[in-house]
Scaffold this motif. Structure first.
Motif, PDB file in Angstrom:
ATOM      1  N   PRO A 109      30.305  11.462  18.477  1.00 34.56           N
ATOM      2  CA  PRO A 109      31.970  11.379  18.431  1.00 34.56           C
ATOM      3  C   PRO A 109      32.286  10.739  17.542  1.00 34.56           C
ATOM      4  CG  PRO A 109      30.899  11.538  20.780  1.00 34.56           C
ATOM      5  CD  PRO A 109      30.042  11.100  19.505  1.00 34.56           C
ATOM      6  N   LEU A 110      33.700  10.640  17.052  1.00 31.49           N
ATOM      7  CA  LEU A 110      34.518   9.863  16.149  1.00 31.49           C
ATOM      8  C   LEU A 110      34.424   8.359  16.549  1.00 31.49           C
ATOM      9  CD1 LEU A 110      36.279   9.736  13.513  1.00 31.49           C
ATOM     10  CD2 LEU A 110      38.116  10.076  14.950  1.00 31.49           C
ATOM     11  N   SER A 111      34.794   8.047  17.708  1.00 29.30           N
ATOM     12  CA  SER A 111      34.500   7.043  18.147  1.00 29.30           C
ATOM     13  C   SER A 111      33.257   5.765  18.069  1.00 29.30           C
ATOM     14  CB  SER A 111      35.110   6.624  19.657  1.00 29.30           C
ATOM     15  OG  SER A 111      34.392   7.251  20.481  1.00 29.30           O
ATOM     16  N   ASP A 112      32.108   6.667  17.771  1.00 31.65           N
ATOM     17  CA  ASP A 112      30.874   6.300  17.927  1.00 31.65           C
ATOM     18  C   ASP A 112      30.511   6.197  16.464  1.00 31.65           C
ATOM     19  OD1 ASP A 112      30.944   5.695  20.732  1.00 31.65           O
ATOM     20  OD2 ASP A 112      30.016   7.683  20.988  1.00 31.65           O
ATOM     21  N   ALA A 113      31.290   6.315  15.557  1.00 30.05           N
ATOM     22  CA  ALA A 113      30.601   6.442  14.031  1.00 30.05           C
ATOM     23  C   ALA A 113      29.929   5.232  13.502  1.00 30.05           C
ATOM     24  CB  ALA A 113      31.834   6.537  13.300  1.00 30.05           C
ATOM     25  N   ALA A 114      30.163   3.909  14.365  1.00 32.65           N
ATOM     26  CA  ALA A 114      29.525   2.704  13.917  1.00 32.65           C
ATOM     27  C   ALA A 114      28.208   3.090  13.965  1.00 32.65           C
ATOM     28  CB  ALA A 114      30.050   1.575  14.380  1.00 32.65           C
ATOM     29  N   ASP A 115      27.861   3.772  15.492  1.00 28.04           N
ATOM     30  CA  ASP A 115      26.418   3.943  15.810  1.00 28.04           C
ATOM     31  C   ASP A 115      25.572   4.714  14.790  1.00 28.04           C
ATOM     32  OD1 ASP A 115      26.326   2.338  18.211  1.00 28.04           O
ATOM     33  OD2 ASP A 115      27.203   4.218  19.264  1.00 28.04           O
ATOM     34  N   SER A 116      26.290   6.012  14.607  1.00 31.05           N
ATOM     35  CA  SER A 116      25.727   6.717  13.422  1.00 31.05           C
ATOM     36  C   SER A 116      25.387   5.919  12.244  1.00 31.05           C
ATOM     37  CB  SER A 116      26.644   7.940  13.205  1.00 31.05           C
ATOM     38  OG  SER A 116      26.118   8.721  12.243  1.00 31.05           O
ATOM     39  N   LEU A 117      26.332   5.060  11.696  1.00 26.69           N
ATOM     40  CA  LEU A 117      25.832   4.320  10.579  1.00 26.69           C
ATOM     41  C   LEU A 117      24.770   3.470  10.872  1.00 26.69           C
ATOM     42  CD1 LEU A 117      26.614   3.597   7.809  1.00 26.69           C
ATOM     43  CD2 LEU A 117      28.166   2.113   8.469  1.00 26.69           C
ATOM     44  N   ARG A 118      24.663   2.739  11.896  1.00 27.88           N
ATOM     45  CA  ARG A 118      23.360   2.006  12.290  1.00 27.88           C
ATOM     46  C   ARG A 118      22.529   2.691  12.150  1.00 27.88           C
ATOM     47  NH1 ARG A 118      21.717   0.977  17.440  1.00 27.88           N
ATOM     48  NH2 ARG A 118      23.480   1.729  18.259  1.00 27.88           N
ATOM     49  N   TRP A 119      22.314   3.867  12.827  1.00 30.57           N
ATOM     50  CA  TRP A 119      20.979   4.985  12.688  1.00 30.57           C
ATOM     51  C   TRP A 119      20.679   5.082  11.270  1.00 30.57           C
ATOM     52  CZ3 TRP A 119      23.684   7.460  17.292  1.00 30.57           C
ATOM     53  CH2 TRP A 119      23.357   6.737  18.544  1.00 30.57           C
ATOM     54  N   ALA A 120      21.778   5.453  10.594  1.00 26.91           N
ATOM     55  CA  ALA A 120      21.197   5.869   9.148  1.00 26.91           C
ATOM     56  C   ALA A 120      20.943   4.684   8.501  1.00 26.91           C
ATOM     57  CB  ALA A 120      22.699   6.262   8.330  1.00 26.91           C
ATOM     58  N   ARG A 121      21.393   3.555   8.577  1.00 24.58           N
ATOM     59  CA  ARG A 121      20.684   2.361   7.879  1.00 24.58           C
ATOM     60  C   ARG A 121      19.608   2.163   8.462  1.00 24.58           C
ATOM     61  NH1 ARG A 121      26.479  -1.017   8.079  1.00 24.58           N
ATOM     62  NH2 ARG A 121      27.026  -0.311   5.899  1.00 24.58           N
ATOM     63  N   GLN A 122      19.115   2.094   9.513  1.00 30.50           N
ATOM     64  CA  GLN A 122      17.898   2.120   9.902  1.00 30.50           C
ATOM     65  C   GLN A 122      16.677   3.117   9.366  1.00 30.50           C
ATOM     66  OE1 GLN A 122      18.098   2.017  14.239  1.00 30.50           O
ATOM     67  NE2 GLN A 122      18.896   0.110  14.218  1.00 30.50           N
ATOM     68  N   THR A 123      17.262   4.547   9.384  1.00 31.32           N
ATOM     69  CA  THR A 123      16.429   5.514   8.968  1.00 31.32           C
ATOM     70  C   THR A 123      16.310   4.914   7.382  1.00 31.32           C
ATOM     71  OG1 THR A 123      17.304   7.357  10.185  1.00 31.32           O
ATOM     72  CG2 THR A 123      16.357   7.792   8.348  1.00 31.32           C
ATOM     73  N   LEU A 124      17.259   4.615   6.469  1.00 32.80           N
ATOM     74  CA  LEU A 124      16.964   4.307   5.233  1.00 32.80           C
ATOM     75  C   LEU A 124      15.944   3.093   5.185  1.00 32.80           C
ATOM     76  CD1 LEU A 124      17.687   4.652   2.196  1.00 32.80           C
ATOM     77  CD2 LEU A 124      19.695   2.828   2.719  1.00 32.80           C
ATOM     78  N   VAL A 125      15.901   2.155   6.057  1.00 34.31           N
ATOM     79  CA  VAL A 125      14.899   1.119   6.043  1.00 34.31           C
ATOM     80  C   VAL A 125      13.437   1.823   6.280  1.00 34.31           C
ATOM     81  CG1 VAL A 125      13.953  -0.853   7.245  1.00 34.31           C
ATOM     82  CG2 VAL A 125      16.422  -0.662   6.606  1.00 34.31           C
ATOM     83  N   LEU A 126      13.387   2.703   7.071  1.00 31.96           N
ATOM     84  CA  LEU A 126      12.050   3.305   7.462  1.00 31.96           C
ATOM     85  C   LEU A 126      11.474   4.140   6.092  1.00 31.96           C
ATOM     86  CD1 LEU A 126      12.816   4.794  11.182  1.00 31.96           C
ATOM     87  CD2 LEU A 126      11.581   2.570  10.490  1.00 31.96           C
ATOM     88  N   ALA A 127      12.395   4.776   5.606  1.00 33.34           N
ATOM     89  CA  ALA A 127      12.019   5.341   4.415  1.00 33.34           C
ATOM     90  C   ALA A 127      11.728   4.546   3.363  1.00 33.34           C
ATOM     91  CB  ALA A 127      13.172   6.441   3.843  1.00 33.34           C
ATOM     92  N   GLU A 128      12.324   3.312   3.053  1.00 30.68           N
ATOM     93  CA  GLU A 128      12.021   2.293   1.986  1.00 30.68           C
ATOM     94  C   GLU A 128      10.738   1.831   2.155  1.00 30.68           C
ATOM     95  OE1 GLU A 128      15.956   0.293   1.771  1.00 30.68           O
ATOM     96  OE2 GLU A 128      16.553   1.659   0.304  1.00 30.68           O
ATOM     97  N   THR A 129      10.296   1.557   3.482  1.00 26.57           N
ATOM     98  CA  THR A 129       9.234   0.600   4.001  1.00 26.57           C
ATOM     99  C   THR A 129       7.896   1.564   4.101  1.00 26.57           C
ATOM    100  OG1 THR A 129       9.969   0.745   6.070  1.00 26.57           O
ATOM    101  CG2 THR A 129      10.580  -1.258   4.628  1.00 26.57           C
TER     102      THR A 129
END
Length: 401
Positions: free
Chosen positions: A265-285
């Motif tokens: 939901p729009l109000s939880d966009a910060a959670d979506s961004l946090r998971w996106a950043r964690q996924t990026l770290v998983l891919a980079e490592t």
């Protein structure tokens, strides 16, 4: 400055103001700076945090330099303004980097001008200055304010060009407001969205980009909100990332490392961004396979198990403590055997085939495991926690779930 229109007035000295007025004004500057800062903060609360934060001293020096340069030009109309010019451009650049329009900075300049006019009237009464002198001073001050506003605009436009942003960056301001979470009233967001000509969606999907990423801005869909000024740049995609959107986004982000969070939901966009950043770290490592655009929803287990590295260490410390007294080699072998058995619930032969050892070796290791863990593996909750710790440790060490 390339691409930015220079105004001829910026090089013209102040005229018609008696030079002696500079000597009268100089003693007023320290208290004038304090009064200006106070009134700017009172009128523009967003600047209170800036002036009180780590950059506050630099900003105050910049304001002081602006005031001092005006007085210097009264004393010596041809005095250099190069330092003042650079400071004003930096003020404009800062507003661009912060995702704001120039409105607040221009308001601050107007407030400073009003305070200065009020002060010079007071000084004029004290020194019995003529109306002609005060009028000349006011004219010079308004001209000066126009100069510094134009200089800030130059810096702002230059920064916006470097960021690939449009001069009116209401959409970036909207994105930053969305990411503050549910504390922002829906009505306030709706108003900002209306001004930005961006329909508020029910659901959103955030995309994290690696620092320094420079996507092809023109290739991004028009309804995607973008913040490339953040140290961790990111995008907001309205709604879920369907196949067509995924294809267009992959093309637009060609050459950039990026990852997609979960649709929320729009109000939880910060959670979506946090998971996106964690996924990026998983891919980079290397925890998850490298992809042009890694999707968090395809890697939920690693996201969950590695979402808190400190907690993973605490889990391992607690639930794998029975193996703490072994040598590293012994501990690794028993951990691999126990993890494989808990994951597959296979026979000794099946576990042996997976590990590439003899079944008798597995049976021997299982006896050591039973002796070390005792009742821990018989209790459902402890057994589950032990398996979680083992899986997380395996992922942390570069394995796959």
């Amino acid at each position: 400055m390339a691409g930015v229109r220079q105004t001829s007035r910026l090089t013209e000295p102040l005229g018609a103001v008696p030079r002696e007025l500079a000597a009268i004004m100089r003693p007023e500057l320290p208290s004038l700076l304090t009064e200006m800062s106070s009134e700017i903060v009172a009128a523009i609360p967003e600047y209170a945090e800036l002036l009180e934060g780590p950059s506050g001293k630099v900003i105050r020096v910049g304001i002081e330099q602006n005031i001092a340069t005006f007085v210097d030009q009264i004393a010596a109309p041809t005095a250099t303004t190069s330092l003042r010019d650079e400071i004003c451009r930096r003020f404009g650049r800062y507003e661009a980097y912060e995702g704001r329009s120039l409105d607040m900075l221009q308001d601050a300049y107007r407030i400073g001008c009003q305070v200065a006019l009020r002060r010079v009237r007071s000084v004029g009464r004290r020194y019995n200055l003529s109306a002609t002198v005060l009028m000349a001073f006011a004219d010079a001050l308004f001209a000066y304010m126009g100069d510094i506003a134009e200089l800030s605009r130059e810096g702002y436009l230059q920064a916006m060009a470097e960021l690939g942003e449009e001069p009116d960056n209401r959409r970036r301001r909207l994105l930053r407001r969305i990411l503050t979470g549910s504390s922002v009233a829906r009505s306030a967001l709706a108003e900002l969205a209306e001004h930005a000509a961006w329909p508020l969606p029910e659901d959103v999907t955030m995309v994290a980009l690696s620092p320094g990423a420079k996507p092809a801005r023109a290739a991004l869909d028009r309804d995607i909100l973008v913040d490339l000024a953040d140290p961790e740049p990111h995008l907001l995609v309205p709604g879920p990332l369907d196949q067509a959107r995924h294809a267009s986004l992959t093309a637009a982000l060609a050459g950039c490392r990026a990852a997609v969070g979960l649709t929320t939901p729009l109000s939880d966009a910060a959670d979506s961004l946090r998971w996106a950043r964690q996924t990026l770290v998983l891919a980079e490592t290397g925890v998850i396979p490298p992809q042009p655009l890694a999707r968090g929803e395809d890697h939920l287990l690693p996201l969950w198990l590695l979402g808190d590295a400190g907690l993973v260490r605490q889990l391992a410390k607690k639930y794998l403590s029975p193996l703490a007294g072994l040598t590293p080699t012994q501990r690794t072998r028993l951990i691999d055997t126990l993890r494989t058995w808990l994951t597959t619930r296979g026979t000794a032969g099946q576990v042996a085939e997976i590990l590439g050892v003899h079944p008798q070796t597995v049976r021997y290791r299982m006896r050591l495991i039973d002796r070390a863990f005792g009742d821990q593996l018989a209790d459902p909750d402890d057994r589950f926690a032990t398996e979680v710790a083992l899986r997380a440790l395996h992922l942390h060490n570069g394995g796959t779930a």
